[in-house]
Design a protein around this motif. Sequence first.
Motif, mmCIF file in Angstrom:
data_model
loop_
_atom_site.group_PDB
_atom_site.id
_atom_site.type_symbol
_atom_site.label_atom_id
_atom_site.label_comp_id
_atom_site.label_asym_id
_atom_site.label_seq_id
_atom_site.Cartn_x
_atom_site.Cartn_y
_atom_site.Cartn_z
ATOM 1 N N GLU A 160 0.740 13.456 -4.327
ATOM 2 C CA GLU A 160 -0.229 14.293 -5.047
ATOM 3 C C GLU A 160 0.249 15.741 -5.097
ATOM 4 O O GLU A 160 0.167 16.410 -6.135
ATOM 5 C CB GLU A 160 -1.598 14.219 -4.366
ATOM 6 N N LYS A 190 0.825 -1.201 0.000
ATOM 7 C CA LYS A 190 0.000 0.000 0.000
ATOM 8 C C LYS A 190 0.865 1.259 0.000
ATOM 9 O O LYS A 190 0.390 2.339 -0.349
ATOM 10 C CB LYS A 190 -0.936 -0.011 1.204
ATOM 11 N N VAL A 191 2.102 1.090 0.404
ATOM 12 C CA VAL A 191 3.076 2.170 0.396
ATOM 13 C C VAL A 191 4.433 1.513 0.151
ATOM 14 O O VAL A 191 4.666 0.392 0.618
ATOM 15 C CB VAL A 191 3.033 2.955 1.735
ATOM 16 N N THR A 205 0.631 5.460 4.741
ATOM 17 C CA THR A 205 0.020 5.363 3.411
ATOM 18 C C THR A 205 -0.691 6.650 3.039
ATOM 19 O O THR A 205 -0.531 7.178 1.923
ATOM 20 C CB THR A 205 -0.960 4.184 3.367
ATOM 21 N N TYR A 227 1.845 9.434 2.486
ATOM 22 C CA TYR A 227 2.574 9.225 1.222
ATOM 23 C C TYR A 227 1.730 9.690 0.036
ATOM 24 O O TYR A 227 2.226 10.409 -0.849
ATOM 25 C CB TYR A 227 2.922 7.743 1.083
ATOM 26 N N ARG A 228 0.477 9.281 0.005
ATOM 27 C CA ARG A 228 -0.388 9.642 -1.114
ATOM 28 C C ARG A 228 -0.599 11.143 -1.191
ATOM 29 O O ARG A 228 -0.590 11.728 -2.280
ATOM 30 C CB ARG A 228 -1.726 8.914 -0.984
ATOM 31 N N GLU A 229 -0.739 11.781 -0.041
ATOM 32 C CA GLU A 229 -0.909 13.235 -0.021
ATOM 33 C C GLU A 229 0.354 13.923 -0.542
ATOM 34 O O GLU A 229 0.273 14.878 -1.332
ATOM 35 C CB GLU A 229 -1.215 13.698 1.400
#
Length: 312
Positions: A303, A12-13, A295, A298-300
Amino acid sequence: MPIPASFQGRLKVPAIAAPMFLTSGPDLVVETCLNGVVGTFPALNQRSTEGFVEWLEEIESRLEGKDAAPYGVNLIVHRSNPRLQADLEQVVRYKVPLVITSLGAVPEVVKAVHSYGGLVFHDVINRRHAEKAAEAGVDGIIAVSAGAGGHAGTVSPFALVQEIRQVFDGTIILAGSISTGAQIAASRLMGADLAYLGTRFLATEESMVQAEYKAMVRDTHAADIVYTPKVSGVNANFLRPSVEAAGLDLAATDGHTGLDMENEAKAWKNVWSAGHGVGAIEDEPSAAELCQRLTAEYREAMEKACNDEFAG
């Protein structure tokens, strides 16, 4: 950048919870794997090969049939480790997906793990060690940069990743003061494929260290970390309050004496290791909560990077 095929779709990360001496056990491994982070542990966290086998069986049983990241085992590949061959035989028997080797890149170990399709990642602290690891045929190189916990190096992560990439086209994993999802994203942007987090997982519910150790991790900062060979004979990063509590004289003239696994095990029970990332740690979440937080962060961060005004 090459993330191994056996990892793809299972993370997921892009991160590994590092194998920490006297810290990582089945609970920490299973919870990280179930939450999309590669979970690992040192074989020597069990006192015998028989105990090591018990942990392998427990981890495999708890992960069987689950949507989980792969798990891994750390083997100390050094002449002072009398269990290496026996533990390696069990690694092959149970087909451990990932083997992390430290203190020696040995082609015979790599060949044994490759015999069943496993992966070998190897710890290095400089370009020369990376070249030797590449020659040994490893699948990944862990760039242990300045500020990492345990047997850390002294080279900047920016320089170390770049120099390793010049001599190695496999997977690069960056270690050193990584405590947040944004820092995992930064490691990817600077050329690493995966991030390696140890100190952050010290202060989790599943960590096997005592409550006082976890509290010290939460209460200290980068300035409280000392880099010295005086604990176990080779340079490593330790928490200064634990060094002082043990009565160790850092000003003594004796220094590098070489690694001995028996002395290492005794020393690390009373003098506690951590990296510069302690300054970012203020809580003690469960491993699941931490993985989920990493996770989301990381996604933030990724982006934001993609939407940066200079990203084109």
